[in-house]
Design a protein around this motif. Structure first.
Motif, PDB file in Angstrom:
ATOM      1  N   ALA A 121      14.344 -80.239 -19.758  1.00 31.42           N
ATOM      2  CA  ALA A 121      14.977 -79.590 -18.609  1.00 31.42           C
ATOM      3  C   ALA A 121      16.355 -79.040 -18.964  1.00 31.42           C
ATOM      4  N   ASP A 122      17.057 -79.715 -19.871  1.00 31.53           N
ATOM      5  CA  ASP A 122      18.396 -79.250 -20.246  1.00 31.53           C
ATOM      6  C   ASP A 122      18.393 -78.411 -21.525  1.00 31.53           C
ATOM      7  N   GLY A 123      17.231 -78.262 -22.156  1.00 34.97           N
ATOM      8  CA  GLY A 123      17.137 -77.422 -23.336  1.00 34.97           C
ATOM      9  C   GLY A 123      17.925 -77.898 -24.530  1.00 34.97           C
ATOM     10  N   ARG A 124      18.114 -79.207 -24.659  1.00 30.38           N
ATOM     11  CA  ARG A 124      18.981 -79.729 -25.715  1.00 30.38           C
ATOM     12  C   ARG A 124      18.475 -79.453 -27.122  1.00 30.38           C
ATOM     13  N   ASP A 125      17.179 -79.219 -27.280  1.00 32.41           N
ATOM     14  CA  ASP A 125      16.648 -78.857 -28.598  1.00 32.41           C
ATOM     15  C   ASP A 125      16.497 -77.349 -28.764  1.00 32.41           C
ATOM     16  N   GLY A 126      17.015 -76.601 -27.805  1.00 34.93           N
ATOM     17  CA  GLY A 126      16.933 -75.148 -27.877  1.00 34.93           C
ATOM     18  C   GLY A 126      15.781 -74.555 -27.091  1.00 34.93           C
TER      19      GLY A 126
ATOM     20  N   GLY B 126       5.809 -70.163 -17.511  1.00 37.78           N
ATOM     21  CA  GLY B 126       5.220 -69.009 -18.156  1.00 37.78           C
ATOM     22  C   GLY B 126       5.657 -68.756 -19.581  1.00 37.78           C
ATOM     23  N   ARG B 127       6.644 -69.489 -20.065  1.00 39.26           N
ATOM     24  CA  ARG B 127       7.150 -69.216 -21.417  1.00 39.26           C
ATOM     25  C   ARG B 127       6.274 -69.819 -22.511  1.00 39.26           C
ATOM     26  N   TYR B 128       5.618 -70.932 -22.210  1.00 36.01           N
ATOM     27  CA  TYR B 128       4.927 -71.695 -23.247  1.00 36.01           C
ATOM     28  C   TYR B 128       3.422 -71.721 -23.007  1.00 36.01           C
ATOM     29  N   ARG B 129       2.702 -71.956 -24.078  1.00 33.60           N
ATOM     30  CA  ARG B 129       1.235 -72.063 -24.005  1.00 33.60           C
ATOM     31  C   ARG B 129       0.795 -73.322 -24.729  1.00 33.60           C
TER      32      ARG B 129
ATOM     33  N   LEU C 116       0.314 -78.626 -13.573  1.00 36.88           N
ATOM     34  CA  LEU C 116       1.155 -77.696 -14.323  1.00 36.88           C
ATOM     35  C   LEU C 116       0.424 -76.411 -14.736  1.00 36.88           C
ATOM     36  N   GLU C 117      -0.815 -76.248 -14.319  1.00 37.07           N
ATOM     37  CA  GLU C 117      -1.580 -75.068 -14.723  1.00 37.07           C
ATOM     38  C   GLU C 117      -0.873 -73.747 -14.412  1.00 37.07           C
ATOM     39  N   PRO C 118      -0.205 -73.603 -13.250  1.00 38.35           N
ATOM     40  CA  PRO C 118       0.417 -72.306 -12.954  1.00 38.35           C
ATOM     41  C   PRO C 118       1.622 -71.983 -13.838  1.00 38.35           C
ATOM     42  N   VAL C 119       2.228 -72.998 -14.465  1.00 38.60           N
ATOM     43  CA  VAL C 119       3.460 -72.739 -15.223  1.00 38.60           C
ATOM     44  C   VAL C 119       3.285 -72.944 -16.728  1.00 38.60           C
ATOM     45  N   LEU C 120       2.208 -73.603 -17.145  1.00 37.76           N
ATOM     46  CA  LEU C 120       1.949 -73.839 -18.559  1.00 37.76           C
ATOM     47  C   LEU C 120       0.511 -73.440 -18.838  1.00 37.76           C
TER      48      LEU C 120
ATOM     49  N   ALA D 100      10.300 -80.523 -12.051  1.00 35.10           N
ATOM     50  CA  ALA D 100      10.581 -79.463 -11.079  1.00 35.10           C
ATOM     51  C   ALA D 100       9.351 -78.611 -10.806  1.00 35.10           C
ATOM     52  N   HIS D 101       8.357 -78.696 -11.680  1.00 35.38           N
ATOM     53  CA  HIS D 101       7.173 -77.856 -11.546  1.00 35.38           C
ATOM     54  C   HIS D 101       5.901 -78.660 -11.284  1.00 35.38           C
ATOM     55  N   HIS D 102       6.039 -79.960 -11.047  1.00 36.37           N
ATOM     56  CA  HIS D 102       4.868 -80.757 -10.698  1.00 36.37           C
ATOM     57  C   HIS D 102       4.334 -80.329  -9.336  1.00 36.37           C
TER      58      HIS D 102
END
Length: 336
Positions: free
Chosen positions: A28-33, A39-42, A64-68, A146-148
């Motif tokens: 969530a905080d993107g600490r690993d970049g 929609g960004r990941y598959r 999570l189907e709509p976002v992943l 946040a997307h559950h």
């Protein structure tokens, strides 16, 4: 006798899984970049693989189907890579690649380790972010909140996290990987040692589950997901292929009823294809099955028959609700 030995088998005949994974996390905080972004990941998975099956189940339970999005590889691969041979043109429709290996090389052109599923790919770059199946599902539960979907279960409740982690480690070592330690052993001593450890742990889990409906009590957690994917493949694959034949799952009454309870729970059985699982193991492991012949059986032992586990009480989804039917897409598959 000249025989093939799996490269992860040690000199003493014991099997040691290579666990050097791409451990970058999507948080969530993107600490690993890598931030959690719809929609960004598959997720690239395969229904044949128990480790990938975990990620498919968790994604579905959490809605999570709509976002992943998810791409599915076929059950049979060659020495180079899992392939997208289930897609009509042999290309993943989003990543536009024929082999998962292409996404690994986009991350690291010198990548030399195994090409494994599940993997999460960054769609804009086409590069694998992570293939660490151990952490992946935990992050889907704790970093993607946040997307559950409304009513999604809490698969990693904070108050039970230490117990879940401890149980997951034991189940991984002695059951999930335990069947491989028996099946991949190259000496009688190593095989028998792994065999005993596996069935001792299955007996202990049976004792535990005789008193409560799920591993942590009355609701499903991450621990149940991890145990299920091994149990559901036990009779169809591991009992014969990996020589773990003290007894079938169906001959272990408590574990068989527990596995049926989960199988009949939305999000579990509807992710399983045992024909793909059999094709994968029997056709891609020539050191264990040189002929490549896939057994016709076993017959369905009754996965949808009454299990009576509800008599132990509990609610599978706690205060939440079950997921709806699988989406009407190429991802959907009737359980076998």
């Amino acid at each position: 006798m000249n025989r093939q030995v799996h490269p992860d088998t040690r000199a003493d005949g014991t099997y040691a899984r290579d666990q050097r994974y791409l451990a970058t996390r999507i948080t969530a905080d993107g600490r690993d970049g890598y931030h959690v972004e719809p929609g960004r990941y598959r997720l690239v998975a395969a229904r044949a693989c128990p480790w990938a099956n975990r990620a498919i189940i968790v994604r579905r339970l959490l809605g999570l189907e709509p976002v992943l999005s998810m791409g599915l590889c076929g059950p049979v691969h060659d020495e180079r890579s899992w392939t997208f041979d289930l897609d009509p043109d042999g290309l993943d429709p989003v990543l536009r690649i024929p082999r998962l290996r292409d996404a690994y090389l986009a991350r690291d052109p010198a990548y030399e380790r195994d090409i494994t599923v599940p993997a999460i790919v960054d769609v804009p770059t086409g590069a694998v972010v992570t293939n660490d199946f151990r952490q992946m599902t935990l992050d889907l539960s704790t970093e993607w909140t946040a997307h559950h979907r409304p009513g999604a279960p809490d698969l990693c409740p904070h108050e039970h996290r230490d117990e879940i982690d401890e149980l997951n480690e034991v189940v991984f070592r002695e059951v999930n990987n335990g069947v491989y330690r028996a099946g991949r052993a190259s000496t009688q001593r190593a095989y028998e040692g792994a065999f005993r450890v596996l069935f001792d742990r299955l007996d202990a889990l049976s004792d535990r589950l005789a008193r409560q409906r799920f591993l942590l009590g009355g609701t499903i957690t991450e621990a149940d997901v991890r145990l299920f994917t091994t149990l559901v493949r036990f009779d169809a694959v591991y009992h014969d292929h990996f020589k773990v034949n003290r007894s079938t799952l169906t001959a272990m009454p408590v574990l068989w009823a527990y596995a049926r309870d989960l199988f009949q729970t939305p999000g579990f059985g509807d992710t399983v294809d045992l024909e793909q699982a059999k094709a994968h193991y029997y056709r891609t492991q020539p050191e264990l099955n040189p002929s490549g012949i896939v057994p016709v059986g076993p017959a369905d032992p009754g996965w949808t028959t009454p299990h009576h586990r509800e008599q132990l009480g509990g609610r599978p989804f706690g205060d939440g609700t079950p997921p709806g039917p699988p989406p009407p897409s190429t991802e959907a598959l009737s359980a076998r």
